[in-house]
Design a protein around this motif. Structure first.
Motif, PDB file in Angstrom:
ATOM      1  N   PRO A 134      42.005  45.785  40.482  1.00  0.00           N
ATOM      2  CA  PRO A 134      43.192  47.099  41.460  1.00  0.00           C
ATOM      3  C   PRO A 134      42.677  47.468  42.428  1.00  0.00           C
ATOM      4  CG  PRO A 134      42.030  47.569  39.632  1.00  0.00           C
ATOM      5  CD  PRO A 134      41.023  46.231  39.051  1.00  0.00           C
ATOM      6  N   TRP A 135      43.530  47.947  43.336  1.00  0.00           N
ATOM      7  CA  TRP A 135      43.415  48.464  44.226  1.00  0.00           C
ATOM      8  C   TRP A 135      43.065  49.903  44.159  1.00  0.00           C
ATOM      9  CZ3 TRP A 135      46.783  48.444  49.101  1.00  0.00           C
ATOM     10  CH2 TRP A 135      46.558  48.748  50.233  1.00  0.00           C
ATOM     11  N   LEU A 136      41.851  50.320  43.935  1.00  0.00           N
ATOM     12  CA  LEU A 136      41.518  51.139  43.025  1.00  0.00           C
ATOM     13  C   LEU A 136      41.107  53.021  44.542  1.00  0.00           C
ATOM     14  CD1 LEU A 136      40.293  51.557  40.141  1.00  0.00           C
ATOM     15  CD2 LEU A 136      42.450  51.685  40.414  1.00  0.00           C
ATOM     16  N   ALA A 142      31.975  39.169  44.069  1.00  0.00           N
ATOM     17  CA  ALA A 142      32.141  39.507  45.605  1.00  0.00           C
ATOM     18  C   ALA A 142      33.021  39.326  46.625  1.00  0.00           C
ATOM     19  CB  ALA A 142      30.856  38.475  46.333  1.00  0.00           C
ATOM     20  N   SER A 143      33.116  40.239  47.039  1.00  0.00           N
ATOM     21  CA  SER A 143      34.019  40.197  48.526  1.00  0.00           C
ATOM     22  C   SER A 143      33.536  39.067  49.740  1.00  0.00           C
ATOM     23  CB  SER A 143      34.119  41.227  48.766  1.00  0.00           C
ATOM     24  OG  SER A 143      34.648  42.143  47.801  1.00  0.00           O
ATOM     25  N   ASP A 146      37.588  45.197  48.364  1.00  0.00           N
ATOM     26  CA  ASP A 146      36.001  45.627  48.468  1.00  0.00           C
ATOM     27  C   ASP A 146      35.678  45.814  46.543  1.00  0.00           C
ATOM     28  OD1 ASP A 146      33.408  47.060  48.568  1.00  0.00           O
ATOM     29  OD2 ASP A 146      33.948  47.801  49.950  1.00  0.00           O
ATOM     30  N   VAL A 147      34.931  44.364  45.682  1.00  0.00           N
ATOM     31  CA  VAL A 147      34.763  44.727  45.088  1.00  0.00           C
ATOM     32  C   VAL A 147      33.781  46.070  44.389  1.00  0.00           C
ATOM     33  CG1 VAL A 147      35.716  42.546  43.790  1.00  0.00           C
ATOM     34  CG2 VAL A 147      33.037  43.032  44.971  1.00  0.00           C
ATOM     35  N   ASN A 148      32.939  46.521  45.106  1.00  0.00           N
ATOM     36  CA  ASN A 148      31.726  47.765  44.371  1.00  0.00           C
ATOM     37  C   ASN A 148      32.188  48.284  44.795  1.00  0.00           C
ATOM     38  OD1 ASN A 148      29.996  45.254  44.732  1.00  0.00           O
ATOM     39  ND2 ASN A 148      29.760  45.210  47.085  1.00  0.00           N
ATOM     40  N   ILE A 158      33.250  38.665  37.233  1.00  0.00           N
ATOM     41  CA  ILE A 158      33.730  37.113  37.360  1.00  0.00           C
ATOM     42  C   ILE A 158      33.348  36.660  38.483  1.00  0.00           C
ATOM     43  CG2 ILE A 158      35.476  35.682  36.321  1.00  0.00           C
ATOM     44  CD1 ILE A 158      35.239  38.257  34.670  1.00  0.00           C
ATOM     45  N   ASP A 159      32.244  36.545  38.098  1.00  0.00           N
ATOM     46  CA  ASP A 159      31.187  35.170  39.303  1.00  0.00           C
ATOM     47  C   ASP A 159      32.489  34.050  39.423  1.00  0.00           C
ATOM     48  OD1 ASP A 159      29.231  36.509  40.034  1.00  0.00           O
ATOM     49  OD2 ASP A 159      27.995  35.449  38.136  1.00  0.00           O
ATOM     50  N   GLY A 160      32.490  33.809  40.826  1.00  0.00           N
ATOM     51  CA  GLY A 160      32.903  33.241  41.551  1.00  0.00           C
ATOM     52  C   GLY A 160      34.961  33.052  41.550  1.00  0.00           C
ATOM     53  N   ALA A 161      35.423  34.387  41.207  1.00  0.00           N
ATOM     54  CA  ALA A 161      36.774  34.475  40.588  1.00  0.00           C
ATOM     55  C   ALA A 161      37.334  35.110  41.764  1.00  0.00           C
ATOM     56  CB  ALA A 161      37.036  35.786  40.310  1.00  0.00           C
TER      57      ALA A 161
END
Length: 360
Positions: free
Chosen positions: A188-190, A284-285, A303-305, A323-326
């Motif tokens: 989600p773009w939070l 990761a991004s 930015d997933v973090n 999820i690694d690799g997503a």
């Protein structure tokens, strides 16, 4: 739950064959907001034509079915409503099949000015306020409820959203407490990249233009990296309609971006949702103005973090799965990766959807 003017009467909704094939149907409808503005949206549903309770055999990498416990004591009618991201539409048949096999009725909504709901002489993807989607989401849930058998309880609805659709879903749930039973957010773009300070600065700079000329196009660098990673016309495996999901997305307009920033600001203040929330993001991004091979296995959009941090502002019960690799849409990732994502989703369903999670 819904206003009478927003929801077609029982039996009046006209379903027709959908672009996704024999197992899908769609219906277009209009919903009016409190100011009386009518907007067209399109509801898609999965209607498997095979034997009752069965579907095509799973192939390696396909969405695994949820645990058999999902079918132990299903309610009379349990449904999922999926909201796509910005400049996008619903096309993931594998996701629909997963939910159907898990004992849910699956529906997806192409929001106004998107996908199947695009109309001539309108700005693709444009909305001046994310609350403008409320009426069509509410109407879609009303249509879903009208499909239940006479005399049975209203359906338990799980609301699922991707990217901007995830932001829209969270905000809608906060404005309509007690309707959705669970909330599932896929990248989600939070929040904006970097820090909340970036959002606050952008909001300040954009404010005057958004008020005076909301439909003005903002010239931003065009990046088609995410499309490149998913489209079978490039280096992905998914067949996309380039009219519904343009390779470089719809033009960014001042009013739309201002609406997103306002929605993110509201999330930052805290939504205090009282239903279980699942947030799935990549491990990761990958950012930048040139293509990198890492964009095949990371989120090349958000930015997933920052998303992970902002997820804590959603409510009281939030589960975060990295999820690694997503990819940006974790359910469009490589087969091995999305199998992992579906396994985690099935585990969460067992815990929260079948264990009475949601408003009492």
């Amino acid at each position: 739950m819904t206003s009478d003017s927003a929801v077609p009467a029982r039996g009046t909704t006209e379903w027709h064959a959908d672009i996704l094939g024999a197992d899908f149907e769609a219906c277009a409808f209009q919903a009016r907001d409190p100011e009386g503005v009518a907007r067209t949206a399109t509801l898609v549903r999965h209607v498997p034509r095979g034997a009752a309770g069965s579907g095509p055999e799973l192939r390696p990498g396909d969405a695994p079915p949820a645990d058999e416990a999902l079918h132990a004591a299903p309610p009379p009618f349990r449904a999922v409503l999926f909201l796509h991201g910005w400049s996008d539409y619903f096309f993931n048949t594998e996701l629909a099949e997963f939910w159907t096999r898990s004992g849910f009725h699956f529906f997806a909504l192409d929001l106004h000015n998107h996908g199947r709901s695009l109309r001539p002489d309108t700005h693709g993807g444009y909305v001046a306020d994310l609350a403008d989607y409320d009426a069509e989401i509410t109407a879609a849930i009303g249509i879903i409820g009208s499909l239940r058998q006479e005399g049975t309880p209203l359906p338990a609805v799980t609301l699922m959203g991707h990217s901007t659709g995830g932001l829209v879903a969270a905000l809608w749930a906060s404005r309509h407490p007690g309707v959705a039973s669970q909330l599932i957010l896929n990248s989600p773009w939070l929040e904006m990249h970097g820090s909340p300070a970036v959002r606050r600065a952008a909001r300040t700079l954009l404010g005057p233009l958004a008020r005076l000329r909301p439909e003005s196009v903002i010239r931003l660098p065009e990046r088609g990296f995410y499309w490149r990673s998913i489209s079978s016309s490039a280096e992905g495996e998914w067949t996309l309609n380039d009219e519904f999901r343009p390779p470089r997305a719809f033009p960014v307009r001042a009013g739309w971006l201002s609406a997103v920033l306002d929605g993110q600001a509201r999330v930052a203040r805290g939504l205090n949702l009282d239903v279980p929330v699942l947030v799935l993001i990549s491990g990761a991004s990958a950012n930048g103005m040139v293509w990198k091979e890492s964009m095949r296995s990371t989120d090349a959009v958000l930015d997933v973090n920052m998303i992970a941090l902002r997820s804590l502002s959603l409510g009281r019960t939030v589960t975060l799965e990295r999820i690694d690799g997503a990819l940006h849409d974790v359910f469009l990732s490589a087969p091995r990766v999305r199998k992992d994502a579906y396994t985690r989703l099935a585990r969460w369903i067992r815990a929260y959807a079948l264990d009475g999670g949601g408003p009492r």
